[in-house]
Design a protein around this motif. Structure first.
Motif, PDB file in Angstrom:
ATOM      1  N   VAL A 118      47.623  34.326  19.990  1.00  0.00           N
ATOM      2  CA  VAL A 118      48.263  34.199  18.671  1.00  0.00           C
ATOM      3  C   VAL A 118      48.990  35.494  18.343  1.00  0.00           C
ATOM      4  O   VAL A 118      48.357  36.550  18.204  1.00  0.00           O
ATOM      5  N   ASP A 119      50.318  35.424  18.242  1.00  0.00           N
ATOM      6  CA  ASP A 119      51.121  36.594  17.873  1.00  0.00           C
ATOM      7  C   ASP A 119      50.821  37.796  18.762  1.00  0.00           C
ATOM      8  O   ASP A 119      50.656  38.925  18.284  1.00  0.00           O
ATOM      9  N   GLY A 120      50.725  37.540  20.051  1.00  0.00           N
ATOM     10  CA  GLY A 120      50.520  38.630  20.992  1.00  0.00           C
ATOM     11  C   GLY A 120      49.116  39.180  21.053  1.00  0.00           C
ATOM     12  O   GLY A 120      48.892  40.266  21.608  1.00  0.00           O
ATOM     13  N   ARG A 121      48.151  38.478  20.518  1.00  0.00           N
ATOM     14  CA  ARG A 121      46.768  38.936  20.577  1.00  0.00           C
ATOM     15  C   ARG A 121      45.869  37.780  21.005  1.00  0.00           C
ATOM     16  O   ARG A 121      46.284  36.617  21.010  1.00  0.00           O
ATOM     17  N   ILE A 122      44.635  38.136  21.327  1.00  0.00           N
ATOM     18  CA  ILE A 122      43.660  37.147  21.785  1.00  0.00           C
ATOM     19  C   ILE A 122      42.740  36.762  20.632  1.00  0.00           C
ATOM     20  O   ILE A 122      42.167  37.629  19.969  1.00  0.00           O
ATOM     21  N   SER A 123      42.613  35.476  20.388  1.00  0.00           N
ATOM     22  CA  SER A 123      41.701  34.960  19.380  1.00  0.00           C
ATOM     23  C   SER A 123      40.627  34.133  20.089  1.00  0.00           C
ATOM     24  O   SER A 123      40.935  33.109  20.703  1.00  0.00           O
ATOM     25  N   VAL A 124      39.393  34.601  20.034  1.00  0.00           N
ATOM     26  CA  VAL A 124      38.296  33.890  20.697  1.00  0.00           C
ATOM     27  C   VAL A 124      37.930  32.671  19.859  1.00  0.00           C
ATOM     28  O   VAL A 124      37.521  32.784  18.703  1.00  0.00           O
ATOM     29  N   ILE A 125      38.076  31.492  20.449  1.00  0.00           N
ATOM     30  CA  ILE A 125      37.867  30.241  19.730  1.00  0.00           C
ATOM     31  C   ILE A 125      36.486  29.658  20.009  1.00  0.00           C
ATOM     32  O   ILE A 125      35.829  29.137  19.104  1.00  0.00           O
ATOM     33  N   ASP A 126      36.039  29.745  21.248  1.00  0.00           N
ATOM     34  CA  ASP A 126      34.742  29.167  21.616  1.00  0.00           C
ATOM     35  C   ASP A 126      34.139  29.997  22.740  1.00  0.00           C
ATOM     36  O   ASP A 126      34.450  29.799  23.910  1.00  0.00           O
ATOM     37  N   ALA A 127      33.294  30.954  22.370  1.00  0.00           N
ATOM     38  CA  ALA A 127      32.587  31.767  23.363  1.00  0.00           C
ATOM     39  C   ALA A 127      31.294  31.061  23.750  1.00  0.00           C
ATOM     40  O   ALA A 127      30.617  30.471  22.900  1.00  0.00           O
ATOM     41  N   ASP A 128      30.972  31.115  25.022  1.00  0.00           N
ATOM     42  CA  ASP A 128      29.780  30.438  25.516  1.00  0.00           C
ATOM     43  C   ASP A 128      28.533  31.058  24.879  1.00  0.00           C
ATOM     44  O   ASP A 128      28.274  32.248  25.050  1.00  0.00           O
ATOM     45  N   PRO A 129      27.750  30.272  24.127  1.00  0.00           N
ATOM     46  CA  PRO A 129      26.571  30.848  23.465  1.00  0.00           C
ATOM     47  C   PRO A 129      25.469  31.251  24.439  1.00  0.00           C
ATOM     48  O   PRO A 129      24.655  32.122  24.127  1.00  0.00           O
ATOM     49  N   ASP A 130      25.434  30.633  25.607  1.00  0.00           N
ATOM     50  CA  ASP A 130      24.382  30.952  26.575  1.00  0.00           C
ATOM     51  C   ASP A 130      24.750  32.133  27.474  1.00  0.00           C
ATOM     52  O   ASP A 130      23.870  32.790  28.029  1.00  0.00           O
ATOM     53  N   PHE A 131      26.058  32.381  27.644  1.00  0.00           N
ATOM     54  CA  PHE A 131      26.532  33.501  28.452  1.00  0.00           C
ATOM     55  C   PHE A 131      27.625  34.209  27.653  1.00  0.00           C
ATOM     56  O   PHE A 131      28.816  34.016  27.920  1.00  0.00           O
ATOM     57  N   PRO A 132      27.257  35.021  26.653  1.00  0.00           N
ATOM     58  CA  PRO A 132      28.253  35.585  25.729  1.00  0.00           C
ATOM     59  C   PRO A 132      29.260  36.494  26.438  1.00  0.00           C
ATOM     60  O   PRO A 132      29.009  37.035  27.519  1.00  0.00           O
ATOM     61  N   LEU A 133      30.417  36.651  25.786  1.00  0.00           N
ATOM     62  CA  LEU A 133      31.396  37.622  26.261  1.00  0.00           C
ATOM     63  C   LEU A 133      30.772  39.009  26.278  1.00  0.00           C
ATOM     64  O   LEU A 133      30.003  39.375  25.385  1.00  0.00           O
ATOM     65  N   SER A 134      31.118  39.793  27.285  1.00  0.00           N
ATOM     66  CA  SER A 134      30.492  41.099  27.438  1.00  0.00           C
ATOM     67  C   SER A 134      30.861  42.060  26.316  1.00  0.00           C
ATOM     68  O   SER A 134      30.030  42.851  25.873  1.00  0.00           O
ATOM     69  N   ASP A 135      32.095  41.998  25.824  1.00  0.00           N
ATOM     70  CA  ASP A 135      32.531  42.941  24.782  1.00  0.00           C
ATOM     71  C   ASP A 135      33.779  42.366  24.115  1.00  0.00           C
ATOM     72  O   ASP A 135      34.900  42.632  24.547  1.00  0.00           O
ATOM     73  N   GLU A 136      33.590  41.615  23.037  1.00  0.00           N
ATOM     74  CA  GLU A 136      34.717  40.948  22.388  1.00  0.00           C
ATOM     75  C   GLU A 136      35.687  41.938  21.759  1.00  0.00           C
ATOM     76  O   GLU A 136      36.905  41.730  21.770  1.00  0.00           O
ATOM     77  N   VAL A 137      35.165  43.042  21.218  1.00  0.00           N
ATOM     78  CA  VAL A 137      36.043  44.052  20.619  1.00  0.00           C
ATOM     79  C   VAL A 137      36.900  44.716  21.695  1.00  0.00           C
ATOM     80  O   VAL A 137      38.102  44.922  21.514  1.00  0.00           O
TER      81      VAL A 137
END
Length: 232
Positions: A118-137
């Motif tokens: 979205v507008d040149g950036r990443i918007s996390v819509i559905d992160a896996d709850p059992d294997f979370p993203l390592s570092d969303e920031v």
């Protein structure tokens, strides 16, 4: 008696103008898109080049902007992404799209995540709850370190040649052990009606599944194809 409140820091006559100028720089980067150069921003706003550089450096230092991987331009940083996330309710997948993602997660038994661009950036819509993203920031701040973010650099035309070659061969991007030894991620694009990258679906798991990604891609690529009409 009413409680006395200590006066806060006072603003000088010049500070509000500096704050306004910094905000207009952020608006210019959002308008021009990721990769906007200091010269382009200066021309867009009619600001002196020295003033533009000073404001850009301050905004990078405070993480409102980040430099692009080639150091030639600028993009919105993690703090802007966080503010946008607070100001706007997050997008949600339809029930049909969630069903597609659930099938992929069941088949892969690893982290499966969906993002939009979205507008040149990443918007996390559905992160896996059992294997979370390592570092969303960090994903927002340094997207080129992640397979999902590398798709965004391809869409923006800032990807390195080796990355473009890997994508041409696989139809996917990879990150292999650069953030955590023994682990990696692979991502495939979700296309809109014009063939542009509207987002991505990614897998994170043991590195050997990323080094030899055929089995993972056999699940991710059909999932991305099914998600396209459901989310864009």
């Amino acid at each position: 008696m009413p409680e006395r409140v200590s006066p806060g820091p006072t603003l000088t006559a010049r500070q509000p103008k500096a704050v306004h100028s910094a905000l207009t720089v952020l608006e210019a980067v959002a308008h021009l898109g990721a990769g906007a150069t200091a010269r382009e921003i200066s021309l867009e706003l009619g600001l002196p080049r020295a003033t533009t550089y000073r404001l850009l450096n301050l905004l990078v230092q405070d993480e409102y902007l980040v430099r692009t991987p080639d150091l030639a331009g600028f993009a919105l940083g993690a703090k802007v992404v966080q503010l946008a996330a607070v100001a706007a309710p997050p997008a949600r997948l339809t029930s049909a799209a969630r069903g597609v993602v659930a099938e992929a997660r069941s088949a892969l038994r690893g982290g499966v995540h969906v993002v939009f661009f979205v507008d040149g950036r990443i918007s996390v819509i559905d992160a896996d709850p059992d294997f979370p993203l390592s570092d969303e920031v960090r994903l927002a701040r340094e997207p080129a370190r992640f397979a999902i973010g590398r798709l965004l650099t391809i869409e923006q035309g800032t990807a390195e040649s080796a990355l473009r070659g890997d994508f041409a061969e696989l139809g996917a991007t990879r990150q292999r052990g650069e953030l955590a030894p023994g682990y990696g991620c692979v991502a495939v694009p979700i296309l809109d009606g014009s063939g542009r990258f509207a987002g991505a679906v990614g897998f994170s798991g043991p590195r050997h599944r990323v080094d030899e990604p055929a089995a993972v891609l056999a699940v991710l690529q059909p999932a991305a194809a099914r998600l396209g009409p459901l989310v864009v």
